[in-house]
Design a protein around this motif. Structure first.
Motif, PDB file in Angstrom:
ATOM      1  N   CYS A  11       0.862  -1.178   0.000  1.00  0.00           N
ATOM      2  CA  CYS A  11       0.000   0.000   0.000  1.00  0.00           C
ATOM      3  C   CYS A  11       0.901   1.231   0.000  1.00  0.00           C
ATOM      4  O   CYS A  11       1.565   1.522   1.001  1.00  0.00           O
ATOM      5  CB  CYS A  11      -0.879  -0.055   1.248  1.00  0.00           C
ATOM      6  N   GLY A  14       5.576   5.073  -2.925  1.00  0.00           N
ATOM      7  CA  GLY A  14       6.704   6.004  -2.743  1.00  0.00           C
ATOM      8  C   GLY A  14       8.008   5.220  -2.864  1.00  0.00           C
ATOM      9  O   GLY A  14       8.026   4.076  -3.340  1.00  0.00           O
ATOM     10  N   ALA A  37      -2.481   5.687  -3.811  1.00  0.00           N
ATOM     11  CA  ALA A  37      -3.637   6.577  -3.690  1.00  0.00           C
ATOM     12  C   ALA A  37      -3.695   7.614  -4.813  1.00  0.00           C
ATOM     13  O   ALA A  37      -4.780   7.970  -5.283  1.00  0.00           O
ATOM     14  CB  ALA A  37      -3.583   7.288  -2.340  1.00  0.00           C
ATOM     15  N   ALA A  38      -2.532   8.087  -5.245  1.00  0.00           N
ATOM     16  CA  ALA A  38      -2.521   9.169  -6.244  1.00  0.00           C
ATOM     17  C   ALA A  38      -2.925   8.638  -7.620  1.00  0.00           C
ATOM     18  O   ALA A  38      -2.814   7.442  -7.902  1.00  0.00           O
ATOM     19  CB  ALA A  38      -1.131   9.789  -6.310  1.00  0.00           C
ATOM     20  N   ARG A 134      -6.884   4.354  -2.858  1.00  0.00           N
ATOM     21  CA  ARG A 134      -6.531   4.770  -1.487  1.00  0.00           C
ATOM     22  C   ARG A 134      -7.115   3.761  -0.506  1.00  0.00           C
ATOM     23  O   ARG A 134      -8.337   3.591  -0.442  1.00  0.00           O
ATOM     24  CB  ARG A 134      -7.069   6.178  -1.202  1.00  0.00           C
ATOM     25  N   ALA A 206       9.750  23.434   7.614  1.00  0.00           N
ATOM     26  CA  ALA A 206      10.714  23.349   6.503  1.00  0.00           C
ATOM     27  C   ALA A 206      10.270  24.251   5.364  1.00  0.00           C
ATOM     28  O   ALA A 206       9.069  24.401   5.108  1.00  0.00           O
ATOM     29  CB  ALA A 206      10.824  21.908   6.010  1.00  0.00           C
ATOM     30  N   TYR A 242      22.331  22.399  -2.197  1.00  0.00           N
ATOM     31  CA  TYR A 242      23.265  21.578  -2.970  1.00  0.00           C
ATOM     32  C   TYR A 242      22.811  21.488  -4.424  1.00  0.00           C
ATOM     33  O   TYR A 242      21.620  21.539  -4.712  1.00  0.00           O
ATOM     34  CB  TYR A 242      23.472  20.180  -2.369  1.00  0.00           C
ATOM     35  N   GLY A 338       9.237   2.227   6.008  1.00  0.00           N
ATOM     36  CA  GLY A 338       9.466   3.628   5.640  1.00  0.00           C
ATOM     37  C   GLY A 338       8.803   4.593   6.607  1.00  0.00           C
ATOM     38  O   GLY A 338       8.706   4.335   7.811  1.00  0.00           O
ATOM     39  N   ASP A 339       8.339   5.711   6.070  1.00  0.00           N
ATOM     40  CA  ASP A 339       7.755   6.745   6.926  1.00  0.00           C
ATOM     41  C   ASP A 339       6.548   6.231   7.710  1.00  0.00           C
ATOM     42  O   ASP A 339       6.250   6.737   8.798  1.00  0.00           O
ATOM     43  CB  ASP A 339       7.330   7.961   6.085  1.00  0.00           C
ATOM     44  N   PRO A 346      14.284  15.417   9.155  1.00  0.00           N
ATOM     45  CA  PRO A 346      15.093  15.248   7.939  1.00  0.00           C
ATOM     46  C   PRO A 346      16.561  15.628   8.075  1.00  0.00           C
ATOM     47  O   PRO A 346      17.226  15.827   7.078  1.00  0.00           O
ATOM     48  CB  PRO A 346      14.378  16.186   6.959  1.00  0.00           C
ATOM     49  N   GLY A 353      16.443   6.749   2.687  1.00  0.00           N
ATOM     50  CA  GLY A 353      17.425   5.665   2.796  1.00  0.00           C
ATOM     51  C   GLY A 353      16.946   4.577   3.751  1.00  0.00           C
ATOM     52  O   GLY A 353      17.095   3.386   3.476  1.00  0.00           O
ATOM     53  N   SER A 355      13.874   3.829   4.393  1.00  0.00           N
ATOM     54  CA  SER A 355      12.768   3.071   3.775  1.00  0.00           C
ATOM     55  C   SER A 355      13.333   2.072   2.761  1.00  0.00           C
ATOM     56  O   SER A 355      12.812   0.964   2.612  1.00  0.00           O
ATOM     57  CB  SER A 355      11.723   4.011   3.163  1.00  0.00           C
TER      58      SER A 355
END
Ligand SMILES: Cc1cc2nc3c(=O)[nH]c(=O)nc-3n(C[C@H](O)[C@H](O)[C@H](O)COP(=O)(O)OP(=O)(O)OC[C@H]3O[C@@H](n4cnc5c(N)ncnc54)[C@H](O)[C@@H]3O)c2cc1C
Length: 451
Positions: A11, A14, A37-38, A134, A206, A242, A338-339, A346, A353, A355
């Motif tokens: 699911c 990313g 979902a997108a 989704r 951020a 950068y 992952g997240d 961050p 990395g 994930s």
């Protein structure tokens, strides 16, 4: 075609979800469905950096994959000690150089869309992707072999043998999985488990944008940000720049840290963000902002920094949230990566990395020939045992890096370089290989039991 060993539903498409899909392609008897979902698979336009430890995992995805990734990298691959990020103290009229972060191998830097595109182009035929799906909820039956049922917000359903929540910080899978877990823990622990469902605000805001390199070059030929990563530090606010996309753009990531608001529930007013988000927010955490709003926190920074700030043409603002340390990233035949499992600050460029590392180790335990439909919970427990402590530690280190950069610690300026290097060197001095070996050993060790 022989019947599949089992069917994995991922699911979220990313970096984490797609790394898992590509990593599982080594096992043609595992069928994979990715539900995203997108409407289409995409990454927002900004930079992402990968440290040698995680890049070495990507190399395992094959020479063709590595070639493509290297093609899009703004730095080559080396295992030598190299200068990686220059740090300056900049919240003053004339800035001073603090130190140069030396790393074994470089931070590999990419435009997010390019990076994501390489994963998409390596999805195997055994993997089917589904967009505009989704996940709303799932039902995991008590029986170890009956399928898990997935329900999507469009009213459709699907089934699978294993469900992996790679659905990011607001993970729907995490929400349901922790509710399942809360039902079986002792009553005292229940609230603590449930308290991990919702992300918490880190007190960090951020400011992200891409700067056109030609614009900076015209204003300031040979500016250091066109050539190398530089971090401009100040009290409670700092930014990193950068070059990416073969020098076409300079990635800009600025941050403010409100120490008194760490781990609070996010409120736009408290974060002093409401004016910035007004009218433009596409959800409650992210919004588009003007150039003036991007650069405001860095007012008073040295001239070198101002040259960059004057090239900003607008950007996005993010209320950076994190996921509390979870009591588990697995339950039965469901797991998080992952997240969804460990969204972190961050400040070590480590979330993507981590994930990638989760996904590769997870594929290793699932793909092992002795993992069957019946032993999936055991395989997922091995994944949790090895990955959760590591990613938890990285999250803590990342938080400390942010505090150091925002000059919020008592570390004297002349010791900042050493302290930061020690705190971060896991990213270039260690490898995932030991954990991969241990994962295989545990899968093969019949005395290892799931508690
Ligand atoms: C300012 C900033 C800078 C960063 N810089 C770096 C860096 O330099 N290096 C680094 O390693 N990391 C960096 N990170 C962190 C990194 O972006 C994340 O850790 C990484 O993207 C996580 O990947 P993921 O696949 O777990 O989740 P995501 O990238 O969030 O992907 C989740 C996917 O799941 C989909 N989804 C969500 N809900 C559902 C649902 N219910 N059903 C189906 N699909 C769903 C989403 O649409 C999305 O495609 C940064 C983060 C921030 C905020």
């Amino acid at each position: 075609m022989p019947s599949p060993r089992f069917r994995v539903a991922i699911c979220g498409g990313g970096v984490g979800g797609l790394t898992l899909a590509v990593s599982l392609s080594r096992y043609p008897d595992i069928v994979v469905d990715v539900y995203e979902a997108a409407q289409s698979f995409r990454e927002v336009g900004a930079g992402v950096g990968i440290w040698p430890r995680s890049f070495k995992v990507l190399q395992k995805l094959g020479p063709d994959f590595e070639q493509q990734i290297l093609h899009y990298s703004s730095s080559g691959w080396t295992e030598e000690f190299v200068p990686s990020i220059k740090y300056r103290k900049s919240d003053q009229v004339i800035g001073t150089e603090l130190f140069m972060l030396m790393t074994k191998g470089e931070l590999m830097r990419f435009h997010r869309a390019h990076f994501h595109g390489v994963f998409l182009s390596h999805l195997p035929p055994s993997c089917t992707t589904h967009n505009a799906k989704r996940l709303k909820s799932y039902i995991q039956p008590c029986s170890k072999t009956s399928p898990i049922t997935l329900a999507f917000t469009d009213g459709s359903t699907a089934t699978c043998d294993i469900l992996i929540g790679a659905d990011g910080i607001k993970s729907a899978v995490r929400s349901f999985m922790l509710r399942e877990l809360a039902e079986v823990v002792n009553p005292h622990a229940k609230q603590s488990v449930l308290s991990c469902i919702n992300p918490v605000w880190s007190g960090v805001t951020a400011y992200r944008t891409l700067i056109r390199a030609d614009k900076l070059r015209a204003r300031c030929p040979g500016h250091r940000a066109l050539l190398e990563p530089v971090q401009y530090l100040g009290k409670d606010a700092f930014f990193l720049v950068y070059p990416i996309s073969h020098g076409q753009y300079v990635n800009f990531a600025g941050f403010t840290l409100q120490a008194d608001l760490v781990d609070t529930a996010y409120e736009a007013d408290a974060a002093n963000l409401r004016p910035s988000f007004k009218g433009k927010a596409n959800n409650e955490w992210v919004g588009e902002i003007t150039a003036e709003q991007v650069i405001r926190p860095f007012k008073g920074f040295e001239g070198d920094a101002q040259s960059i700030l004057k090239c900003v043409e607008g950007g996005t603002i993010w209320a950076v949230h994190t996921v509390k340390t979870l009591p588990a990233t697995n339950f039965g035949r469901v797991a998080l990566l992952g997240d969804a499992a460990h969204a972190m600050m961050p400040f070590q460029g480590a979330g993507a990395g981590q994930s990638i590392e989760d996904a590769y180790l997870l594929a290793t335990v699932l793909g092992h020939k002795s993992t069957t439909l019946e032993t999936i919970p055991r395989a997922l427990a091995i994944y949790d045992k090895l990955r959760r402590p590591f990613s938890t530690d990285v999250a803590l280190r990342s938080r400390l890096n942010g505090q150091i950069c925002a000059l919020q610690t008592n570390i004297p300026l002349h010791k900042v370089g050493d302290t930061m290097t020690k705190n971060w060197e896991w990213a270039w001095l260690t490898e995932l290989d030991d954990d991969l070996e241990e994962a295989v050993r545990l899968v093969e060790d019949r005395s290892f039991n799931v508690i």
